[in-house]
Design an enzyme around this catalytic site. Structure first.
Site, short mmCIF file in Angstrom:
data_model
loop_
_atom_site.label_atom_id
_atom_site.label_comp_id
_atom_site.label_asym_id
_atom_site.label_seq_id
_atom_site.Cartn_x
_atom_site.Cartn_y
_atom_site.Cartn_z
N ALA A 171 -11.66 1.92 -4.26
CA ALA A 171 -12.79 1.26 -4.91
C ALA A 171 -12.88 -0.20 -4.47
O ALA A 171 -13.98 -0.72 -4.21
CB ALA A 171 -12.67 1.37 -6.43
N GLY A 206 -4.21 4.66 -5.80
CA GLY A 206 -5.01 5.00 -4.64
C GLY A 206 -6.50 4.82 -4.89
O GLY A 206 -7.23 4.31 -4.03
N CYS A 207 -6.95 5.23 -6.06
CA CYS A 207 -8.38 5.12 -6.39
C CYS A 207 -8.78 3.66 -6.54
O CYS A 207 -9.90 3.28 -6.17
CB CYS A 207 -8.69 5.92 -7.65
N THR A 208 -7.89 2.84 -7.04
CA THR A 208 -8.17 1.41 -7.15
C THR A 208 -8.29 0.80 -5.76
O THR A 208 -9.23 0.04 -5.48
CB THR A 208 -7.08 0.70 -7.96
N ALA A 255 -9.28 9.75 -10.16
CA ALA A 255 -9.13 9.12 -11.48
C ALA A 255 -9.19 7.61 -11.38
O ALA A 255 -8.48 7.00 -10.57
CB ALA A 255 -7.81 9.54 -12.12
#
Length: 158
Positions: free
Chosen positions: A53, A48-50, A43
């Site tokens: 990325a 974590g995804c930030t 998401a």
């Protein structure tokens, strides 16, 4: 739902045409002839995804210099992807797979363990695709933190 079928080195990478963070579409075929790092994340705009990325963003110039294009894929809608791109200055395409069909085809959506429970969701994964559209590497259950550095080492870029 059971564990998804996993891709292996040498398998053809499943084709896709998906909406991007810019409102356009991107197809795997558009990238034919180049090496592609396609990474699946759960998401946009989560911690974590930030981190993941931003790690790809910060390594993008050296990855591109080595001949790799980076594409992020999640079930998010293009509008949320655009906010993610703007907020964190993401400089590579983000594609949205709202029905999760492409994520499923890559084995990156299905049952997984989360905090000791079995849940259904995106399995954080990375796929290295060769210029002919074949899987070079399929990495499942990767960590958000430190994954890009490990990938760079595995690809002999460091």
């Amino acid at each position: 739902m059971t564990a998804p079928a996993r891709l292996n080195s040498g398998d053809p990478a499943p084709e896709f045409t998906l909406p991007t963070d810019t409102g356009e579409t991107l197809s795997l075929g558009d990238l034919r002839g180049r090496r592609v790092i396609l990474y699946a994340y759960p998401a946009a705009m989560t911690p974590g995804c930030t981190k993941q990325a931003c790690d790809f963003r910060d390594s993008l110039a050296s990855l591109q210099a080595a001949g790799y294009e980076v594409v992020g894929i999640s079930p998010d809608k293009p509008e949320k992807l655009a906010k993610f791109r703007e907020r964190d200055a993401i400089t590579f395409p983000l594609v949205g797979d709202a029905d999760r069909a492409v994520l499923t085809a890559y084995g990156a959506y299905g049952e997984k363990q989360s905090y000791g429970r079995t849940v259904t969701g995106v399995i954080r994964s990375t796929f290295v695709i060769d210029p002919d559209g074949k899987i070079e590497r399929a990495l499942y259950n990767v960590k958000a933190t430190g994954h890009v550095a490990k990938l760079r080492r595995d690809l002999n870029l460091d």
